[in-house]
Design a protein around this motif. Structure first.
Motif, mmCIF file in Angstrom:
data_model
loop_
_atom_site.group_PDB
_atom_site.id
_atom_site.type_symbol
_atom_site.label_atom_id
_atom_site.label_comp_id
_atom_site.label_asym_id
_atom_site.label_seq_id
_atom_site.Cartn_x
_atom_site.Cartn_y
_atom_site.Cartn_z
ATOM 1 N N GLY A 1 54.990 -66.401 26.590
ATOM 2 C CA GLY A 1 54.500 -66.642 25.235
ATOM 3 C C GLY A 1 52.987 -66.693 25.163
ATOM 4 O O GLY A 1 52.411 -67.583 24.532
ATOM 5 N N ILE A 2 52.348 -65.728 25.816
ATOM 6 C CA ILE A 2 50.880 -65.691 25.840
ATOM 7 C C ILE A 2 50.354 -65.463 24.417
ATOM 8 O O ILE A 2 50.879 -64.623 23.676
ATOM 9 N N THR A 3 49.302 -66.201 24.046
ATOM 10 C CA THR A 3 48.758 -66.042 22.689
ATOM 11 C C THR A 3 47.456 -65.239 22.665
ATOM 12 O O THR A 3 47.098 -64.682 21.640
ATOM 13 N N ILE A 4 46.726 -65.227 23.788
ATOM 14 C CA ILE A 4 45.472 -64.466 23.820
ATOM 15 C C ILE A 4 45.380 -63.711 25.144
ATOM 16 O O ILE A 4 45.565 -64.297 26.215
ATOM 17 N N LEU A 5 45.095 -62.427 25.057
ATOM 18 C CA LEU A 5 44.910 -61.604 26.255
ATOM 19 C C LEU A 5 43.479 -61.092 26.282
ATOM 20 O O LEU A 5 43.006 -60.489 25.320
ATOM 21 N N ASN B 1 56.376 -51.355 23.924
ATOM 22 C CA ASN B 1 57.282 -51.475 22.777
ATOM 23 C C ASN B 1 58.613 -52.139 23.123
ATOM 24 O O ASN B 1 59.316 -52.627 22.255
ATOM 25 N N ARG B 2 58.951 -52.117 24.401
ATOM 26 C CA ARG B 2 60.192 -52.719 24.844
ATOM 27 C C ARG B 2 60.102 -54.254 24.870
ATOM 28 O O ARG B 2 61.069 -54.923 25.157
ATOM 29 N N HIS B 3 58.902 -54.796 24.629
ATOM 30 C CA HIS B 3 58.732 -56.255 24.762
ATOM 31 C C HIS B 3 58.272 -56.903 23.472
ATOM 32 O O HIS B 3 57.608 -56.269 22.655
ATOM 33 N N ASP B 4 58.647 -58.175 23.351
ATOM 34 C CA ASP B 4 58.244 -58.940 22.179
ATOM 35 C C ASP B 4 56.838 -59.492 22.424
ATOM 36 O O ASP B 4 56.653 -60.434 23.195
ATOM 37 N N LEU B 5 55.865 -58.886 21.768
ATOM 38 C CA LEU B 5 54.480 -59.309 21.974
ATOM 39 C C LEU B 5 53.984 -60.126 20.776
ATOM 40 O O LEU B 5 52.782 -60.276 20.564
ATOM 41 N N SER B 6 54.933 -60.636 19.994
ATOM 42 C CA SER B 6 54.542 -61.246 18.720
ATOM 43 C C SER B 6 53.806 -62.574 18.877
ATOM 44 O O SER B 6 53.221 -63.068 17.924
ATOM 45 N N THR B 7 53.812 -63.167 20.086
ATOM 46 C CA THR B 7 53.059 -64.417 20.258
ATOM 47 C C THR B 7 51.552 -64.167 20.296
ATOM 48 O O THR B 7 50.770 -65.083 20.070
ATOM 49 N N LEU B 8 51.153 -62.938 20.586
ATOM 50 C CA LEU B 8 49.717 -62.641 20.682
ATOM 51 C C LEU B 8 49.045 -62.817 19.326
ATOM 52 O O LEU B 8 49.575 -62.383 18.306
ATOM 53 N N ARG B 9 47.877 -63.462 19.325
ATOM 54 C CA ARG B 9 47.137 -63.568 18.066
ATOM 55 C C ARG B 9 45.692 -63.079 18.169
ATOM 56 O O ARG B 9 45.046 -62.796 17.171
ATOM 57 N N ARG C 1 41.657 -48.546 19.620
ATOM 58 C CA ARG C 1 42.696 -48.381 18.592
ATOM 59 C C ARG C 1 44.088 -48.554 19.180
ATOM 60 O O ARG C 1 44.959 -49.141 18.562
ATOM 61 N N TRP C 2 44.287 -48.060 20.390
ATOM 62 C CA TRP C 2 45.593 -48.204 21.047
ATOM 63 C C TRP C 2 45.895 -49.683 21.295
ATOM 64 O O TRP C 2 46.986 -50.173 20.987
ATOM 65 N N TYR C 3 44.914 -50.380 21.819
ATOM 66 C CA TYR C 3 45.030 -51.813 22.106
ATOM 67 C C TYR C 3 45.353 -52.564 20.801
ATOM 68 O O TYR C 3 46.254 -53.397 20.729
ATOM 69 N N TYR C 4 44.634 -52.210 19.756
ATOM 70 C CA TYR C 4 44.784 -52.877 18.458
ATOM 71 C C TYR C 4 46.173 -52.619 17.863
ATOM 72 O O TYR C 4 46.845 -53.535 17.398
ATOM 73 N N ARG C 5 46.604 -51.379 17.914
ATOM 74 C CA ARG C 5 47.844 -50.989 17.257
ATOM 75 C C ARG C 5 49.070 -51.315 18.110
ATOM 76 O O ARG C 5 49.989 -51.983 17.656
ATOM 77 N N VAL C 6 49.038 -50.873 19.385
ATOM 78 C CA VAL C 6 50.252 -50.962 20.198
ATOM 79 C C VAL C 6 50.439 -52.365 20.782
ATOM 80 O O VAL C 6 51.549 -52.880 20.844
ATOM 81 N N ILE C 7 49.356 -52.999 21.188
ATOM 82 C CA ILE C 7 49.488 -54.326 21.800
ATOM 83 C C ILE C 7 49.336 -55.423 20.744
ATOM 84 O O ILE C 7 50.086 -56.383 20.712
ATOM 85 N N GLY C 8 48.367 -55.256 19.853
ATOM 86 C CA GLY C 8 48.097 -56.303 18.869
ATOM 87 C C GLY C 8 48.831 -56.139 17.552
ATOM 88 O O GLY C 8 48.696 -56.981 16.669
ATOM 89 N N HIS C 9 49.626 -55.055 17.428
ATOM 90 C CA HIS C 9 50.415 -54.807 16.216
ATOM 91 C C HIS C 9 49.587 -54.949 14.944
ATOM 92 O O HIS C 9 50.052 -55.471 13.933
ATOM 93 N N GLU C 10 48.348 -54.555 15.038
ATOM 94 C CA GLU C 10 47.416 -54.522 13.895
ATOM 95 C C GLU C 10 47.175 -55.887 13.266
ATOM 96 O O GLU C 10 46.746 -55.976 12.122
ATOM 97 N N LYS C 11 47.460 -56.944 14.019
ATOM 98 C CA LYS C 11 47.183 -58.271 13.465
ATOM 99 C C LYS C 11 46.259 -59.103 14.362
ATOM 100 O O LYS C 11 45.860 -60.203 13.997
ATOM 101 N N CYS C 12 45.934 -58.565 15.532
ATOM 102 C CA CYS C 12 45.086 -59.317 16.462
ATOM 103 C C CYS C 12 43.694 -58.706 16.555
ATOM 104 O O CYS C 12 43.533 -57.619 17.102
ATOM 105 N N PRO C 13 42.691 -59.397 16.050
ATOM 106 C CA PRO C 13 41.335 -58.873 16.204
ATOM 107 C C PRO C 13 40.956 -58.772 17.687
ATOM 108 O O PRO C 13 41.441 -59.565 18.510
#
Ligand code: WT7
Length: 638
Positions: free
Chosen positions: A355-359, A378-386, A401-413
């Motif tokens: 449940g990592i919140t910051i990477l 995409n196979r993993h639930d990364l929703s804890t990241l903020r 952009r890849w980091y922002y979109r694929v890992i941060g789901h466009e919600k993690c600055p």
């Protein structure tokens, strides 16, 4: 793309990403401009206020002593110990039972430490060090894989007032020996090995070879990590677990009262000449700087699970795995091995599992993982990241952009933090509320005044390239180069001596909106996978091989590593260039310096372009390799 994105700006240079209302809502700092203004108008007041958040044995008499530039002192007269702030004070609160460290080994073994447990281990090992005669002010060298004992060893040194010099576990014999010798260490702490891509890295073997070249070493303490056979010498070598089982290893140990300006650690970093520089940091200012930057930039809250995926052997690990986060009472994640072992989903799996919140990681790691495609994350639930972070070199917009979109789901600055071993902590960085432009580290952190100037110190117009300088001292700044104050002055302060500015060694430009764009190093430092290497180090490793008469190293762009090392070699009479010799020389560099220094290519040549004074003109080699115009050759020796 991102719902928070605005399209191309007027200059067409960058798109802008705005933080969501939720991010702004929870941020510690909601108004950058006004706090920045205050921090510049009353720099000392700002830093004194931040220092109040720490526990001091005695408050400082003076915030900044600038009477002897460039040797600035912070919190003069203050008494503190960084470990008191990173551990002891948390024991008085509910955080005693909070997790301090979650660690996962590459084979999948897991260890966790609460602040209570961490304190016991650190105290025990501190007593072991004392029993070995380790004294305040002495420098202990640490050469370990990424295991909890590395952090315990660092904290144990600091607790008793000894300084640590951590040598990255990826370095090899000569790099280690040179650092031990410069620090004149009596005690070396290492491990039999570590796990990397399913294989054992044989640290103890390298340590033994380095000890042979380092007469000051009297004691070597070894953690048993992999359990393979290693050579241990009577009366010199001790197992960590044996010592920790002795009665001297009591879990009670007083934390030493230190002067704010006492040495906390030295960390060697590459410069323009061959010999690495031992950058020196202190207990007081460094504690204030790392904890403040960590808290504000990553908006740290008690419920966070913080993962800085760097190695503790680099400044990133010192400041943002160990000291800053522990001072802030965070739970830190550590992982021993390779990001793609056994599969490229290893990191994403751990983010989900814990449940990592910051990477916080590097562009080179992002590019490396990007290569394997989106299916893995995409196979993993990364929703804890903020929040996400980046450090080490400029991040190319595509990776951003890849980091922002694929890992941060466009919600993690993404906090693209610019800083250096010498700065101790973030210098130019966004906050979570900052509108972001991919590839820009955005704006200076509080208290910092920066500029981009020409060689006369004149500010260049917006959009133009120049030297990045820092105009005013900050608490986290290096105090000197260990044992060589003249070199400290010469390297960082001589070029803009009149103005009293710190030269970063980077070139940059500042755009119309005041956003900083780092271009890269202007000296002979190469950033390979975000790691800093001097061309001179690679060259002297090559020349130490009997076949090599002369060598030159340059950096050329590389898709994943950012830069790769390319070398040119003149052989001694009687040797002939061949693919076998090329391979042998590459291996030799790895043996001397470590795998990150392995040259991408070795070209055998009869001569090297040099100035009349005999300096190798690396820019000529670079231009030739890139098929560019070689430029002004008037100083070239004919
Ligand atoms: C050099 C310092 C700071 C911890 C890791 C590196 C480059 C660092 C960024 C960034 C562009 C960056 C600079 C700097 N660098 N962060 N966010 N954007 N460049 O520490 O090994 O001392 O290297 O790394 O060139 O001078 P270091």
């Amino acid at each position: 793309m991102g719902k928070n994105k605005k399209n191309k700006s007027a200059q067409g240079s960058a798109e802008i990403y705005y933080p969501s209302p939720e991010v702004v809502e929870r941020a510690h700092i909601k108004d950058y401009d006004s706090l920045y203004k205050r921090s510049i108008e009353d720099r000392e007041g700002f830093w004194a206020e931040q220092a109040e958040n720490l526990e001091w044995f005695k408050k400082w008499d003076k915030v900044l002593d600038d009477s002897n530039p460039p040797f600035f002192k912070w919190f003069v007269g203050g008494k503190i110990n960084i470990v008191h702030n990173a551990i002891d004070r948390h024991l008085k609160t509910w955080r005693r039972n909070k997790l301090a460290i979650i660690w996962e080994g590459e084979p999948g073994d897991v260890k966790t430490y609460s602040y209570h447990a961490l304190n016991r281990e650190v105290s025990k090992f501190a007593n072991v060090l004392k029993s070995m005669g380790v004294k305040k002010g002495e420098i202990v060298t640490i050469y370990m894989p990424q295991i909890p004992e590395l952090v315990i060893a660092m904290l144990a040194c600091a607790k008793i007032g000894a300084a640590h010099s951590v040598v990255y576990g990826g370095f090899s014999v000569e790099a280690l020996a040179e650092r031990i010798q410069d620090a004149k260490s009596r005690v070396l702490i290492t491990a039999d090995g570590g796990w990397r891509r399913g294989k054992i890295t044989d640290l103890k073997k390298i340590a033994n070879e380095a000890i042979e070249r380092s007469p000051t070493i009297e004691v070597c303490i070894t953690v048993k990590r992999t359990g393979h056979d290693v050579y241990m010498e009577n009366d010199r070598d001790f197992w960590w677990h044996d010592l920790m089982a002795l009665p001297v290893a009591s879990p009670k140990c007083e934390t030493e009262v230190m002067d704010a300006e006492d040495m906390l650690f030295i960390l060697y970093t590459s410069g323009t000449t061959g010999k690495p520089k031992g950058v020196l940091h202190t207990h007081g200012g460094y504690a204030v700087y790392t904890s403040t930057t960590h808290k504000f930039v990553f908006d740290i809250k008690d419920e966070d699970r913080w993962w800085c995926a760097a190695d503790p052997g680099w400044i990133t690990g010192h400041s943002y795995i160990v000291y800053g986060p522990l001072i802030n009472g965070s739970t830190i994640m550590m992982y021993e091995g390779a990001p793609n072992h056994p599969y490229p989903n290893r990191w994403w799996q751990m983010i989900e599992k814990y449940g990592i919140t910051i990477l916080y990681t590097s562009p080179t790691a992002i590019r490396g993982l990007m290569r394997f495609g989106e299916a893995w994350p995409n196979r993993h639930d990364l929703s804890t990241l903020r929040l996400l972070g980046s450090v080490g070199e400029p991040i190319n917009p595509e990776a951003w952009r890849w980091y922002y979109r694929v890992i941060g789901h466009e919600k993690c600055p993404i906090m693209d933090t610019w800083w250096q071993t010498e700065t101790g902590g973030f210098m130019i960085t966004p906050l979570p509320i900052t509108p972001l432009k991919p590839g820009s580290a955005t704006k200076p952190f509080f208290g910092n005044e920066i500029a981009v100037v020409d060689e006369n110190g004149k500010e260049v117009p917006p959009g133009e390239e120049g030297f990045l300088v820092i105009k005013k001292p900050w608490p986290g700044m290096a105090r000197t180069i260990y044992g060589d104050p003249d070199r400290y002055k010469e390297v960082y302060w001589k070029d803009f001596e009149k103005q009293g500015w710190y030269k970063t060694g980077d070139s940059a430009r500042i755009d119309e909106d005041g956003y900083v764009w780092i271009i890269g190093r202007i000296d002979d430092v190469i950033k390979v996978s975000g790691y800093r290497l001097g061309t001179a180090e690679v060259e002297s490793a090559l020349v130490s091989h009997p076949a090599v008469a002369e060598a030159a190293a340059i950096a050329l762009p590389h898709d994943v590593k950012g830069n790769a090392i390319h070398t040119y070699v003149i052989l001694r009479a009687g040797y002939e260039g061949s693919p076998d010799l090329e391979e042998e020389l590459k291996k030799h560099v790895v043996h001397e310096l470590g795998p990150i220094a392995r040259p991408e290519s070795i070209t055998f040549v009869d001569s090297l372009p040099k100035t009349r004074s005999g300096k190798i003109m690396r820019r000529v080699l670079r231009a030739q390799a890139l098929g560019q115009d070689v430029g002004d050759l008037s100083t070239l020796e004919q």
